[in-house]
Design a protein around this motif. Structure first.
Motif, PDB file in Angstrom:
ATOM      1  N   VAL A   1       1.037  -1.202   0.048  1.00  0.00           N
ATOM      2  CA  VAL A   1      -0.134   0.099   0.033  1.00  0.00           C
ATOM      3  C   VAL A   1       0.893   1.386   0.074  1.00  0.00           C
ATOM      4  O   VAL A   1       1.564   1.372   0.872  1.00  0.00           O
ATOM      5  N   PHE A   2       0.781   2.203  -1.014  1.00  0.00           N
ATOM      6  CA  PHE A   2       1.509   3.361  -1.248  1.00  0.00           C
ATOM      7  C   PHE A   2       0.603   4.451  -0.945  1.00  0.00           C
ATOM      8  O   PHE A   2      -0.360   4.726  -1.495  1.00  0.00           O
ATOM      9  N   GLU A   3       0.910   5.167   0.159  1.00  0.00           N
ATOM     10  CA  GLU A   3       0.187   6.402   0.580  1.00  0.00           C
ATOM     11  C   GLU A   3       0.869   7.897   0.432  1.00  0.00           C
ATOM     12  O   GLU A   3       2.181   7.837   0.678  1.00  0.00           O
ATOM     13  N   TYR A   4       0.103   8.801  -0.084  1.00  0.00           N
ATOM     14  CA  TYR A   4       0.949   9.917  -0.684  1.00  0.00           C
ATOM     15  C   TYR A   4       0.214  10.973  -0.617  1.00  0.00           C
ATOM     16  O   TYR A   4      -1.275  10.911  -0.529  1.00  0.00           O
ATOM     17  N   HIS A   5       0.438  12.236  -0.558  1.00  0.00           N
ATOM     18  CA  HIS A   5      -0.003  13.589  -0.492  1.00  0.00           C
ATOM     19  C   HIS A   5      -1.218  13.574  -1.710  1.00  0.00           C
ATOM     20  O   HIS A   5      -1.340  13.147  -2.537  1.00  0.00           O
ATOM     21  N   LYS A   6      -2.381  14.256  -1.216  1.00  0.00           N
ATOM     22  CA  LYS A   6      -3.657  14.320  -1.885  1.00  0.00           C
ATOM     23  C   LYS A   6      -3.471  15.071  -3.340  1.00  0.00           C
ATOM     24  O   LYS A   6      -4.095  14.600  -4.389  1.00  0.00           O
ATOM     25  N   SER A   7      -2.541  15.998  -3.544  1.00  0.00           N
ATOM     26  CA  SER A   7      -2.318  16.609  -4.469  1.00  0.00           C
ATOM     27  C   SER A   7      -1.375  15.884  -5.637  1.00  0.00           C
ATOM     28  O   SER A   7      -1.328  16.496  -6.988  1.00  0.00           O
ATOM     29  N   THR A   8      -0.906  14.975  -5.299  1.00  0.00           N
ATOM     30  CA  THR A   8      -0.104  14.398  -6.118  1.00  0.00           C
ATOM     31  C   THR A   8      -0.653  12.730  -6.921  1.00  0.00           C
ATOM     32  O   THR A   8      -1.476  12.521  -6.519  1.00  0.00           O
ATOM     33  N   GLN A   9      -0.034  12.119  -7.947  1.00  0.00           N
ATOM     34  CA  GLN A   9      -0.386  11.071  -8.300  1.00  0.00           C
ATOM     35  C   GLN A   9       0.843  10.198  -8.388  1.00  0.00           C
ATOM     36  O   GLN A   9       2.148  10.644  -8.323  1.00  0.00           O
ATOM     37  N   LEU A  10       0.507   8.880  -8.441  1.00  0.00           N
ATOM     38  CA  LEU A  10       1.523   7.753  -8.364  1.00  0.00           C
ATOM     39  C   LEU A  10       1.392   6.727  -9.568  1.00  0.00           C
ATOM     40  O   LEU A  10       0.176   6.400  -9.975  1.00  0.00           O
ATOM     41  N   LEU A  11       2.557   6.416 -10.343  1.00  0.00           N
ATOM     42  CA  LEU A  11       2.572   5.469 -11.336  1.00  0.00           C
ATOM     43  C   LEU A  11       2.677   4.296 -10.628  1.00  0.00           C
ATOM     44  O   LEU A  11       3.610   4.029 -10.217  1.00  0.00           O
ATOM     45  N   LEU A  12       1.765   3.290 -10.942  1.00  0.00           N
ATOM     46  CA  LEU A  12       1.785   1.796 -10.392  1.00  0.00           C
ATOM     47  C   LEU A  12       0.836   1.022 -11.542  1.00  0.00           C
ATOM     48  O   LEU A  12      -0.292   1.188 -11.738  1.00  0.00           O
ATOM     49  N   ARG A  13       1.840   0.387 -12.263  1.00  0.00           N
ATOM     50  CA  ARG A  13       1.578  -0.328 -13.569  1.00  0.00           C
ATOM     51  C   ARG A  13       2.244  -1.497 -13.924  1.00  0.00           C
ATOM     52  O   ARG A  13       3.257  -1.357 -13.894  1.00  0.00           O
ATOM     53  N   TYR A  14       1.489  -2.439 -14.393  1.00  0.00           N
ATOM     54  CA  TYR A  14       2.059  -3.658 -14.882  1.00  0.00           C
ATOM     55  C   TYR A  14       2.468  -3.436 -16.432  1.00  0.00           C
ATOM     56  O   TYR A  14       1.674  -3.065 -17.208  1.00  0.00           O
ATOM     57  N   GLN A  15       3.663  -3.709 -16.686  1.00  0.00           N
ATOM     58  CA  GLN A  15       4.166  -3.524 -18.226  1.00  0.00           C
ATOM     59  C   GLN A  15       4.197  -4.806 -18.834  1.00  0.00           C
ATOM     60  O   GLN A  15       5.165  -5.597 -18.334  1.00  0.00           O
ATOM     61  N   GLU A  16       3.626  -4.846 -19.931  1.00  0.00           N
ATOM     62  CA  GLU A  16       3.395  -6.194 -20.670  1.00  0.00           C
ATOM     63  C   GLU A  16       5.009  -6.486 -21.300  1.00  0.00           C
ATOM     64  O   GLU A  16       5.665  -7.410 -21.539  1.00  0.00           O
ATOM     65  N   GLN A  17       5.544  -5.050 -21.916  1.00  0.00           N
ATOM     66  CA  GLN A  17       6.840  -5.219 -22.393  1.00  0.00           C
ATOM     67  C   GLN A  17       7.807  -5.205 -21.193  1.00  0.00           C
ATOM     68  O   GLN A  17       7.837  -4.444 -20.324  1.00  0.00           O
ATOM     69  N   GLY A  18       8.538  -6.377 -21.002  1.00  0.00           N
ATOM     70  CA  GLY A  18       9.355  -6.395 -19.837  1.00  0.00           C
ATOM     71  C   GLY A  18       8.831  -7.171 -18.840  1.00  0.00           C
ATOM     72  O   GLY A  18       9.764  -7.520 -17.838  1.00  0.00           O
ATOM     73  N   GLU A  19       7.354  -7.384 -18.921  1.00  0.00           N
ATOM     74  CA  GLU A  19       6.926  -8.148 -17.663  1.00  0.00           C
ATOM     75  C   GLU A  19       7.253  -7.885 -16.381  1.00  0.00           C
ATOM     76  O   GLU A  19       7.827  -8.534 -15.321  1.00  0.00           O
ATOM     77  N   HIS A  20       7.139  -6.707 -15.902  1.00  0.00           N
ATOM     78  CA  HIS A  20       7.370  -6.003 -14.501  1.00  0.00           C
ATOM     79  C   HIS A  20       6.409  -5.103 -14.147  1.00  0.00           C
ATOM     80  O   HIS A  20       5.434  -4.501 -14.986  1.00  0.00           O
ATOM     81  N   ILE A  21       6.307  -4.646 -12.903  1.00  0.00           N
ATOM     82  CA  ILE A  21       5.347  -3.872 -12.317  1.00  0.00           C
ATOM     83  C   ILE A  21       5.846  -2.517 -11.968  1.00  0.00           C
ATOM     84  O   ILE A  21       6.972  -2.543 -11.142  1.00  0.00           O
ATOM     85  N   VAL A  22       5.820  -1.483 -12.562  1.00  0.00           N
ATOM     86  CA  VAL A  22       6.563  -0.317 -12.358  1.00  0.00           C
ATOM     87  C   VAL A  22       5.779   0.401 -11.469  1.00  0.00           C
ATOM     88  O   VAL A  22       4.562   0.550 -11.007  1.00  0.00           O
TER      89      VAL A  22
END
Length: 306
Positions: free
Chosen positions: A223-244
């Motif tokens: 669980v990644f928690e952060y300030h209300k005004s910001t956004q976070l990249l959390l995504r599985y990438q088929e190319q490379g087969e990893h979770i960024v």
């Protein structure tokens, strides 16, 4: 002879057309029925979006939407219907071409800024049987160690799931999930979770994720928690087969340990599969999964109240 031949040929054409109609009419009827369901849901969904709506009316509308989805998604024909109109609303649909589950999730934003999530889990079984499970947000009543514990379906954390990836673990199929939670007026949360089935029942959290190569103990979720005004990249990438995932840091040293003031640092990590677990490592190469946009940490800090 030619007249009889033409008549016979015409009768064959008529017969074929009738067969096509008999096959297609039920499908057309079902499609129209599902479109009507979408229209009904979208109409109800306008209620929570109005600023003058009471919390009671918002929760009532959300329950109505969930009830309609439960009644609809149990129909075998619904599995092949995309529900495209819902995808362009506030209802998230997470699926994968190789998965036998779909997740429909949505939320209610209370007038005090708190997010409460609802959902329906659709599970395709053999012989075209469909099981559906209601999901109710239990974030306010979770155990203290919820990040390290497996949870039953009535302990669902609550999130809008935007990505689902099936993963074979021993003989089990585990579905890695990426979701977003608006949480409250102070912070957002991004959740990396896992779903699996045991004795036909859905369970949440599977010991897959290690925070580093030195970490010997995999956790059931992150669980990644952060300030209300910001956004976070959390995504599985088929190319490379990893979770960024983006790295989070306190906006100032004095805020260390307080996630309300955490922001992206501009660095990226990724979870890579190593055997039966996924290990978090720093990404140092060029990133093929995102535009080459440098995160301006100082600019983000301007939005953080002192």
């Amino acid at each position: 002879m030619s007249i009889n031949f033409d008549l016979h040929k015409n009768l064959e054409s008529v017969f074929r057309a009738l067969v096509v109609l008999i096959v297609l009419l039920p499908r057309i009827g079902m499609t129209q029925g599902f479109q009507n369901v979408e229209d009904e849901i979208l109409k109800i969904n306008q209620i929570p979006l109005r600023k003058d709506t009471t919390d009671e009316a918002k929760f009532k509308a959300a329950q109505e939407i969930q009830d309609i989805l439960l009644q609809t998604l149990v129909e075998p024909a619904s599995w092949d219907y995309s529900f495209e109109s819902l995808r362009y609303s506030t209802i998230a649909i997470a699926e994968h071409p190789k998965a036998d589950v779909r997740l429909f999730t949505f939320n209610v934003i209370s007038n005090d800024g708190k997010f409460t999530h609802y959902g329906v889990l659709q599970h395709k079984k053999r012989r075209k049987k469909i099981n559906v499970y209601p999901l109710w947000d239990s974030a306010q009543a979770l155990p203290d160690n919820y990040q390290e514990a497996g949870l039953t379906n009535d302990q669902w954390i609550g999130a809008l799931y935007y990505q689902l990836v099936p993963f074979k673990h021993n003989r089990n199929t585990v579905y890695m999930l990426m979701g977003f939670d608006g949480h409250n007026i102070h912070s957002n949360r991004s959740i990396l979770d896992a779903l699996y089935f045991e004795d036909g029942e859905p369970l949440w959290g599977y010991e897959l994720y290690r925070s580093s190569e030195e970490d010997p103990t995999p956790e059931p979720r992150e669980v990644f928690e952060y300030h209300k005004s910001t956004q976070l990249l959390l995504r599985y990438q088929e190319q490379g087969e990893h979770i960024v995932v983006e790295n989070l840091i306190p906006s100032e040293p004095k805020y260390k340990g307080n996630p309300y003031y955490y922001i992206p640092s501009g660095d990226y990590y990724a979870y890579f599969q190593e055997g039966k677990t996924w290990v978090k490592k720093l990404l140092t190469d060029d990133l093929p999964f995102a535009p080459k946009v440098k995160v301006d940490v100082d600019e983000i800090k301007k939005d953080i109240p002192r």
